[in-house]
Each structure stands twice: as structure tokens, then as C-alpha cells.
Design a protein around this motif. Sequence first.
Motif, PDB file in Angstrom:
ATOM      1  N   TRP A  88       0.835  -1.222   0.000  1.00 24.52           N
ATOM      2  CA  TRP A  88       0.000   0.000   0.000  1.00 24.52           C
ATOM      3  C   TRP A  88       0.854   1.250   0.000  1.00 24.52           C
ATOM      4  N   GLU A  89       1.981   1.193   0.693  1.00 20.48           N
ATOM      5  CA  GLU A  89       2.899   2.336   0.684  1.00 20.48           C
ATOM      6  C   GLU A  89       3.530   2.503  -0.690  1.00 20.48           C
ATOM      7  N   LEU A  90       3.856   1.398  -1.345  1.00 17.43           N
ATOM      8  CA  LEU A  90       4.403   1.491  -2.706  1.00 17.43           C
ATOM      9  C   LEU A  90       3.386   2.080  -3.674  1.00 17.43           C
ATOM     10  N   VAL A  91       2.133   1.694  -3.534  1.00 18.22           N
ATOM     11  CA  VAL A  91       1.078   2.276  -4.375  1.00 18.22           C
ATOM     12  C   VAL A  91       0.977   3.772  -4.105  1.00 18.22           C
ATOM     13  N   ARG A  92       0.971   4.143  -2.813  1.00 20.02           N
ATOM     14  CA  ARG A  92       0.904   5.566  -2.453  1.00 20.02           C
ATOM     15  C   ARG A  92       2.089   6.326  -3.030  1.00 20.02           C
ATOM     16  N   ILE A  93       3.281   5.768  -2.894  1.00 23.53           N
ATOM     17  CA  ILE A  93       4.488   6.420  -3.412  1.00 23.53           C
ATOM     18  C   ILE A  93       4.387   6.579  -4.926  1.00 23.53           C
ATOM     19  N   SER A  94       3.900   5.550  -5.606  1.00 21.54           N
ATOM     20  CA  SER A  94       3.804   5.604  -7.071  1.00 21.54           C
ATOM     21  C   SER A  94       2.802   6.650  -7.543  1.00 21.54           C
ATOM     22  N   ARG A  95       1.909   7.066  -6.668  1.00 24.20           N
ATOM     23  CA  ARG A  95       0.892   8.059  -7.032  1.00 24.20           C
ATOM     24  C   ARG A  95       1.183   9.457  -6.478  1.00 24.20           C
ATOM     25  N   GLU A  96       1.773   9.516  -5.287  1.00 23.29           N
ATOM     26  CA  GLU A  96       1.811  10.786  -4.564  1.00 23.29           C
ATOM     27  C   GLU A  96       3.187  11.356  -4.265  1.00 23.29           C
ATOM     28  N   CYS A  97       4.235  10.595  -4.446  1.00 17.59           N
ATOM     29  CA  CYS A  97       5.564  11.081  -4.068  1.00 17.59           C
ATOM     30  C   CYS A  97       5.886  12.367  -4.824  1.00 17.59           C
ATOM     31  N   SER A  98       6.438  13.321  -4.118  1.00 14.43           N
ATOM     32  CA  SER A  98       6.759  14.612  -4.741  1.00 14.43           C
ATOM     33  C   SER A  98       7.945  14.509  -5.698  1.00 14.43           C
ATOM     34  N   ARG A  99       8.762  13.500  -5.525  1.00  9.16           N
ATOM     35  CA  ARG A  99       9.914  13.316  -6.424  1.00  9.16           C
ATOM     36  C   ARG A  99       9.558  12.348  -7.545  1.00  9.16           C
ATOM     37  N   GLU A 100       9.663  12.820  -8.759  1.00 12.58           N
ATOM     38  CA  GLU A 100       9.320  12.018  -9.936  1.00 12.58           C
ATOM     39  C   GLU A 100      10.151  10.742 -10.028  1.00 12.58           C
ATOM     40  N   ASP A 101      11.444  10.812  -9.709  1.00 15.68           N
ATOM     41  CA  ASP A 101      12.287   9.622  -9.827  1.00 15.68           C
ATOM     42  C   ASP A 101      11.854   8.518  -8.871  1.00 15.68           C
ATOM     43  N   ILE A 102      11.472   8.877  -7.656  1.00 21.96           N
ATOM     44  CA  ILE A 102      11.019   7.886  -6.682  1.00 21.96           C
ATOM     45  C   ILE A 102       9.635   7.374  -7.066  1.00 21.96           C
ATOM     46  N   ARG A 103       8.776   8.276  -7.495  1.00 13.67           N
ATOM     47  CA  ARG A 103       7.428   7.891  -7.947  1.00 13.67           C
ATOM     48  C   ARG A 103       7.519   6.880  -9.099  1.00 13.67           C
ATOM     49  N   SER A 104       8.391   7.168 -10.049  1.00  9.54           N
ATOM     50  CA  SER A 104       8.588   6.297 -11.198  1.00  9.54           C
ATOM     51  C   SER A 104       9.185   4.949 -10.784  1.00  9.54           C
ATOM     52  N   LEU A 105      10.145   4.955  -9.875  1.00  8.28           N
ATOM     53  CA  LEU A 105      10.758   3.722  -9.383  1.00  8.28           C
ATOM     54  C   LEU A 105       9.715   2.838  -8.697  1.00  8.28           C
ATOM     55  N   ALA A 106       8.856   3.435  -7.884  1.00  8.76           N
ATOM     56  CA  ALA A 106       7.808   2.670  -7.206  1.00  8.76           C
ATOM     57  C   ALA A 106       6.859   2.047  -8.224  1.00  8.76           C
ATOM     58  N   HIS A 107       6.473   2.819  -9.217  1.00 12.54           N
ATOM     59  CA  HIS A 107       5.560   2.307 -10.248  1.00 12.54           C
ATOM     60  C   HIS A 107       6.205   1.168 -11.038  1.00 12.54           C
ATOM     61  N   ARG A 108       7.440   1.378 -11.457  1.00 11.74           N
ATOM     62  CA  ARG A 108       8.172   0.360 -12.218  1.00 11.74           C
ATOM     63  C   ARG A 108       8.327  -0.932 -11.406  1.00 11.74           C
ATOM     64  N   THR A 109       8.597  -0.772 -10.134  1.00 13.31           N
ATOM     65  CA  THR A 109       8.782  -1.928  -9.259  1.00 13.31           C
ATOM     66  C   THR A 109       7.474  -2.699  -9.098  1.00 13.31           C
ATOM     67  N   LEU A 110       6.384  -1.989  -8.884  1.00 14.75           N
ATOM     68  CA  LEU A 110       5.083  -2.646  -8.741  1.00 14.75           C
ATOM     69  C   LEU A 110       4.685  -3.391 -10.010  1.00 14.75           C
ATOM     70  N   THR A 111       4.938  -2.785 -11.147  1.00 13.91           N
ATOM     71  CA  THR A 111       4.496  -3.384 -12.404  1.00 13.91           C
ATOM     72  C   THR A 111       5.434  -4.470 -12.934  1.00 13.91           C
ATOM     73  N   SER A 112       6.607  -4.604 -12.354  1.00 13.83           N
ATOM     74  CA  SER A 112       7.536  -5.635 -12.824  1.00 13.83           C
ATOM     75  C   SER A 112       7.575  -6.861 -11.913  1.00 13.83           C
ATOM     76  N   SER A 113       6.880  -6.811 -10.803  1.00 20.93           N
ATOM     77  CA  SER A 113       6.889  -7.925  -9.852  1.00 20.93           C
ATOM     78  C   SER A 113       5.644  -8.787 -10.023  1.00 20.93           C
ATOM     79  N   PRO A 114       5.822 -10.055 -10.367  1.00 20.26           N
ATOM     80  CA  PRO A 114       4.657 -10.946 -10.473  1.00 20.26           C
ATOM     81  C   PRO A 114       3.852 -11.029  -9.168  1.00 20.26           C
ATOM     82  N   ALA A 115       4.531 -11.049  -8.042  1.00 18.18           N
ATOM     83  CA  ALA A 115       3.834 -11.147  -6.752  1.00 18.18           C
ATOM     84  C   ALA A 115       3.002  -9.891  -6.480  1.00 18.18           C
ATOM     85  N   PHE A 116       3.566  -8.725  -6.748  1.00 11.82           N
ATOM     86  CA  PHE A 116       2.812  -7.489  -6.537  1.00 11.82           C
ATOM     87  C   PHE A 116       1.649  -7.380  -7.510  1.00 11.82           C
TER      88      PHE A 116
END
Length: 128
Positions: A88-116
Motif C-alpha cells: 500500500w505504501e508502494l502504491v501511495r508512493i507511485s501516485r503521490e511522491c513529490s519526487r518524480e524519480d522515486i514515484r517512477s521507481l515505485a511504479h516500475r517496481t510494482l508493475t515488474s513484480s509478479p507477486a505485486f
Amino acid sequence: MVRCGHPDVLAQVARGIANFAKCESRASTQAGTKRGKSLLIEDGALSWIVQNAKTETTAIKRHIELALCHLAQHEGNAKEMVKEGAIWELVRISRECSREDIRSLAHRTLTSSPAFLTELRRLRVDIR
């Protein structure tokens, strides 16, 4: 150290955790040999990380967000991260983080993990 609650101390603890998670993730990626969970997760740090992910202190929050992203990059951590609520924190980070690089990293990580991805589908959470 974390029991003192002083923001400067907590920021340094969070920074150390983020750096450790980054080094562990990088070593796993480069060597391709890491199996199992992160030492941070094995030592019980994930619950502290999740509990402090919504802090208002910018320095602490930034380091914790990075730590979560780095931990999530290793598939061996995904199950425990789902169990502890870190997804849930990763989802929040991927949507709300003020830093684009961290927001993008969270999104990329969520979408590349079969378990997530499986868990997000199960929960019907859209992360586009």
C-alpha cells in the motif's frame, strides 16, 4: 536509537536503511545470486519502515520511500512486503511522491513484480 524519536536521528536511521537496501538490491541484481528475503526484512525492520512511511518529516519520508522501493525490487521480499502492508505504501508512493524519480521507481517496481501484480489484481487496485 529510534526510540528517542528525534527527527534528525530518525532521518539518519532511515538513511542507513535506505542505503543498506540499495546496496543489497544492487548486489542481488549484479551477482544474480541473492535468494530469500532481505536481511532488513529478516531482522524485522520492515514493520518500522512501514510504520514511518507516512511521517511528515521530509528527510525521513524520502529515505523510507527509497528503502521501500529498493526492497521491493527483489522478488524474494514481495510476499513479506504484501503481508506487512508495504504494498500500500508502494502504491501511495507511485501516485503521490513529490519526487518524480522515486514515484517512477515505485511504479516500475510494482508493475515488474509478479507477486505485486497478482496481489494488486486480487485487490482490484489499478496502478496505471
